[in-house]
Write a protein that holds these residues in place. Structure first.
Motif, PDB file in Angstrom:
ATOM      1  N   LYS A  89       0.827  -1.221   0.000  1.00 22.02           N
ATOM      2  CA  LYS A  89       0.000   0.000   0.000  1.00 22.02           C
ATOM      3  C   LYS A  89       0.852   1.258   0.000  1.00 22.02           C
ATOM      4  O   LYS A  89       2.052   1.217   0.307  1.00 22.02           O
ATOM      5  CB  LYS A  89      -0.924   0.008   1.229  1.00 22.02           C
ATOM      6  CG  LYS A  89      -0.148  -0.045   2.575  1.00 22.02           C
ATOM      7  CD  LYS A  89       0.201   1.277   3.168  1.00 22.02           C
ATOM      8  CE  LYS A  89       1.577   1.486   3.598  1.00 22.02           C
ATOM      9  NZ  LYS A  89       2.240   1.373   4.754  1.00 22.02           N
ATOM     10  N   ILE A 136       0.419   5.245   1.682  1.00 26.68           N
ATOM     11  CA  ILE A 136      -0.425   6.110   2.512  1.00 26.68           C
ATOM     12  C   ILE A 136      -0.349   7.508   1.911  1.00 26.68           C
ATOM     13  O   ILE A 136       0.731   8.076   1.755  1.00 26.68           O
ATOM     14  CB  ILE A 136       0.007   6.075   3.991  1.00 26.68           C
ATOM     15  CG1 ILE A 136      -0.197   4.640   4.509  1.00 26.68           C
ATOM     16  CG2 ILE A 136      -0.808   7.075   4.816  1.00 26.68           C
ATOM     17  CD1 ILE A 136      -0.183   4.457   5.994  1.00 26.68           C
ATOM     18  N   GLU A 194      -0.264   9.000   7.970  1.00 23.67           N
ATOM     19  CA  GLU A 194       0.494   7.983   8.717  1.00 23.67           C
ATOM     20  C   GLU A 194       0.922   8.546  10.075  1.00 23.67           C
ATOM     21  O   GLU A 194       1.062   9.761  10.233  1.00 23.67           O
ATOM     22  CB  GLU A 194       1.721   7.437   7.949  1.00 23.67           C
ATOM     23  CG  GLU A 194       2.663   8.438   7.345  1.00 23.67           C
ATOM     24  CD  GLU A 194       2.161   8.907   5.994  1.00 23.67           C
ATOM     25  OE1 GLU A 194       1.444   9.934   5.998  1.00 23.67           O
ATOM     26  OE2 GLU A 194       2.485   8.296   4.976  1.00 23.67           O
ATOM     27  N   HIS A 195       1.133   7.684  11.018  1.00 25.78           N
ATOM     28  CA  HIS A 195       1.454   8.000  12.425  1.00 25.78           C
ATOM     29  C   HIS A 195       0.278   8.653  13.145  1.00 25.78           C
ATOM     30  O   HIS A 195      -0.143   8.143  14.182  1.00 25.78           O
ATOM     31  CB  HIS A 195       2.728   8.864  12.549  1.00 25.78           C
ATOM     32  CG  HIS A 195       3.963   8.064  12.264  1.00 25.78           C
ATOM     33  ND1 HIS A 195       4.413   7.084  13.117  1.00 25.78           N
ATOM     34  CD2 HIS A 195       4.802   8.061  11.195  1.00 25.78           C
ATOM     35  CE1 HIS A 195       5.501   6.527  12.611  1.00 25.78           C
ATOM     36  NE2 HIS A 195       5.749   7.092  11.437  1.00 25.78           N
ATOM     37  N   VAL A 255      -2.668   8.483  12.423  1.00 24.91           N
ATOM     38  CA  VAL A 255      -3.751   7.492  12.450  1.00 24.91           C
ATOM     39  C   VAL A 255      -3.648   6.574  13.677  1.00 24.91           C
ATOM     40  O   VAL A 255      -4.651   6.097  14.206  1.00 24.91           O
ATOM     41  CB  VAL A 255      -3.787   6.693  11.112  1.00 24.91           C
ATOM     42  CG1 VAL A 255      -2.572   5.795  10.941  1.00 24.91           C
ATOM     43  CG2 VAL A 255      -5.072   5.883  10.952  1.00 24.91           C
ATOM     44  N   VAL A 256      -2.427   6.365  14.151  1.00 26.47           N
ATOM     45  CA  VAL A 256      -2.227   5.542  15.354  1.00 26.47           C
ATOM     46  C   VAL A 256      -2.839   6.257  16.566  1.00 26.47           C
ATOM     47  O   VAL A 256      -3.245   5.634  17.540  1.00 26.47           O
ATOM     48  CB  VAL A 256      -0.708   5.266  15.580  1.00 26.47           C
ATOM     49  CG1 VAL A 256      -0.454   4.508  16.868  1.00 26.47           C
ATOM     50  CG2 VAL A 256      -0.098   4.533  14.392  1.00 26.47           C
ATOM     51  N   PRO A 308       0.008  -1.141  15.968  1.00 24.78           N
ATOM     52  CA  PRO A 308      -0.459  -0.708  14.643  1.00 24.78           C
ATOM     53  C   PRO A 308      -1.853  -0.088  14.725  1.00 24.78           C
ATOM     54  O   PRO A 308      -2.629  -0.411  15.629  1.00 24.78           O
ATOM     55  CB  PRO A 308      -0.524  -2.022  13.856  1.00 24.78           C
ATOM     56  CG  PRO A 308      -0.775  -3.066  14.882  1.00 24.78           C
ATOM     57  CD  PRO A 308      -0.126  -2.591  16.166  1.00 24.78           C
ATOM     58  N   SER A 309      -2.164   0.790  13.762  1.00 25.21           N
ATOM     59  CA  SER A 309      -3.518   1.356  13.719  1.00 25.21           C
ATOM     60  C   SER A 309      -4.470   0.372  13.048  1.00 25.21           C
ATOM     61  O   SER A 309      -5.679   0.440  13.234  1.00 25.21           O
ATOM     62  CB  SER A 309      -3.512   2.652  12.916  1.00 25.21           C
ATOM     63  OG  SER A 309      -3.161   2.369  11.564  1.00 25.21           O
ATOM     64  N   ILE A 366      -4.499   0.208   9.645  1.00 26.28           N
ATOM     65  CA  ILE A 366      -4.771   0.699   8.279  1.00 26.28           C
ATOM     66  C   ILE A 366      -4.081  -0.169   7.224  1.00 26.28           C
ATOM     67  O   ILE A 366      -4.663  -0.443   6.170  1.00 26.28           O
ATOM     68  CB  ILE A 366      -4.378   2.196   8.124  1.00 26.28           C
ATOM     69  CG1 ILE A 366      -4.869   2.736   6.777  1.00 26.28           C
ATOM     70  CG2 ILE A 366      -2.883   2.441   8.287  1.00 26.28           C
ATOM     71  CD1 ILE A 366      -4.737   4.244   6.609  1.00 26.28           C
ATOM     72  N   ASP A 367      -2.850  -0.619   7.511  1.00 21.61           N
ATOM     73  CA  ASP A 367      -2.093  -1.360   6.489  1.00 21.61           C
ATOM     74  C   ASP A 367      -2.733  -2.719   6.202  1.00 21.61           C
ATOM     75  O   ASP A 367      -2.923  -3.089   5.036  1.00 21.61           O
ATOM     76  CB  ASP A 367      -0.633  -1.555   6.939  1.00 21.61           C
ATOM     77  CG  ASP A 367       0.156  -0.256   6.969  1.00 21.61           C
ATOM     78  OD1 ASP A 367      -0.434   0.804   6.696  1.00 21.61           O
ATOM     79  OD2 ASP A 367       1.368  -0.306   7.265  1.00 21.61           O
ATOM     80  N   GLY A 414       4.170   5.772   4.648  1.00 20.95           N
ATOM     81  CA  GLY A 414       4.451   4.693   5.604  1.00 20.95           C
ATOM     82  C   GLY A 414       5.092   5.304   6.836  1.00 20.95           C
ATOM     83  O   GLY A 414       4.823   6.453   7.178  1.00 20.95           O
TER      84      GLY A 414
END
Ligand SMILES: Nc1ncnc2c1ncn2[C@@H]1O[C@H](COP(=O)(O)OP(=O)(O)OP(=O)(O)O)[C@@H](O)[C@H]1O
Ligand SMILES: C[C@@](O)(CCO)CC(=O)[O-]
Ligand SMILES: [Mg+2]
Length: 387
Positions: free
Chosen positions: A10, A12, A16-17, A19-20, A200-201, A203-204, A335
């Protein structure tokens, strides 16, 4: 019978970050995949080991199933249909099983991936002998979601040969799971990601499981429909980094400056939402596309500035930003940052000659460029041989 699964990496686009920490992010699947095939030995093979073969590196890891049975006290209490987190006790037991494999020092980053493999395997199949073979088109540890693609493809291959999913084994070629099976793959892959990433959030693994372009916030995804042609250049700085350490670094900065970081995360949330609105709104002509591209470029630059505030940029990323800016092109890391990959928006009206020049300039710095198709398929499975 052999089950083969593939799951995409993927990019982003924003968030990113942050989202965590509960902000919105935008991500899209890319057409580069990790493949996992799984086969159980027949009685005549007389094989009682669990094997993991990493084909790209020509590395094989193997454990006698009796040893796994002795090492994992909770074995037998797991269920393929209810994803659970790895307990501290089992984490320690798995770490010892991985330690015994004497992973070459230069490849020590693989230890977390191998631990995730063991956890997902024993949770779904107990301690049955098997061989899993993995290969990938994704660079590992570069921001393109190699860890999630690995966990998704692995969960899919494991579930495909379990009683938890119903599939058409006679079907030729790739097939997709039904919605509830996809949800199950996604949940197991998230458990694998926890072992690799720490926090991890999701999302990945979510974008790798379902594909497409998604907006993601606090575990909830919204599929983004667009008719805007989006072309991104991906530059791999080839500077190695590890997502777990970068995510932990942002959390530490947040603990030191909670109010300032909350404002940063809030700004990122607005950027991702604005980006989603622009990408989703219908495009009528070239002028409209150019206007939208200019807004997206500005949002990417703003997001990059905030990622710098979070402390996850890197000298190599700054070199990519400076190089693309010479051609009036906007870029941001994608990422976890700290090296890894950078995205550059390639506007629709940009000439091929300019694209070639940017790529030549970036490659002369030792970076590697690629243009991947974005927003495509999620995970798929196929079968070969007889049952
Ligand atoms: N094909 C694979 N085979 C074995 N292990 C893998 C594979 N792909 C990923 N991994 C595991 O995932 C780790 C890399 O994960 P990491 O999250 O740091 O980077 P990434 O997923 O590529 O980037 P990002 O999380 O920023 O998108 C590797 O060091 C390894 O442990
Ligand atoms: C850095 C991060 O936001 C994205 C990594 O691709 C981590 C995560 O969301 O799990
Ligand atoms: Mg990762």
């Amino acid at each position: 019978m052999e089950a083969r699964a593939r799951a995409p990496g993927k990019i982003i686009l924003a968030g990113e970050h942050a989202v965590v920490h509960g902000s919105t992010a935008m991500a899209a699947a890319i057409d580069l995949y990790t493949y996992v095939s799984l086969r159980f030995p027949t009685p005549s093979d007389n094989d009682d080991t669990l094997k993991l073969y990493l084909k790209d590196m020509d590395l094989e890891f193997s454990w006698p199933v009796g040893k796994i049975m002795e090492a994992i006290p909770e074995l037998g209490s797991f269920s393929a249909s209810s994803p659970t987190s790895c307990s501290l006790e089992t984490t320690k037991a798995i770490a010892a099983l991985v330690d015994e494999q004497n992973i070459p020092e230069a490849k020590i980053g693989l230890a977390s991936g191998i631990s995730a493999f063991l956890w997902l395997y024993i949770s779904i199949h107990g301690c049955k002998p098997a061989k899993a073979t993995v290969n990938s088109e994704l660079p590992l540890g570069s921001g393109l979601g190699s860890s999630a693609a690995f966990c998704v493809a692995l969960s899919a291959a494991l579930l495909a040969l379990s009683d938890s999913v119903k599939l058409d084994f006679g079907h030729q070629g790739w097939q997709i799971f039904g919605d509830s099976e996809l949800d199950l793959v996604n949940k197991w892959a998230f458990e694998g990601e926890k072992i690799i990433h720490g926090k991890p959030s999701g999302i990945d693994n979510t974008v790798s499981t379902y594909g497409n372009m998604i907006k993601f916030k606090s575990g909830e995804l919204t599929c983004i429909k667009t008719n805007m042609p989006l072309k991104m250049l991906i530059t791999n700085t080839k500077v190695g980094r590890n997502t777990k350490a970068l995510v932990a670094g942002v959390s530490e900065r947040t603990a030191r400056h909670p109010t300032a970081m909350a404002a940063v995360f809030n700004a990122v949330d607005s950027i991702s939402n604005e980006m989603a609105t622009i990408i989703q709104s219908p495009v009528s002509d070239d002028l409209a596309i150019t206007e939208k591209e200019e807004k997206l470029e500005e949002l990417m630059e703003m997001n990059q500035g905030l990622l710098q505030c979070m402390g996850v940029s890197h000298a190599s990323i700054e070199t990519v930003l400076r190089t693309t800016l010479k051609f009036k092109l906007s870029s941001k890391l994608t990422g976890a940052g700290g090296g890894g990959c950078v995205l550059t928006l390639l506007p629709t009206l940009l000439s091929g000659t300019v694209v070639d020049k940017v790529i030549a300039d970036l490659e002369s710095c030792g970076f590697q460029c690629l243009i991947a198709g974005i927003g495509g398929k999620g995970m798929e499975v196929s079968f070969s041989g007889t049952s």
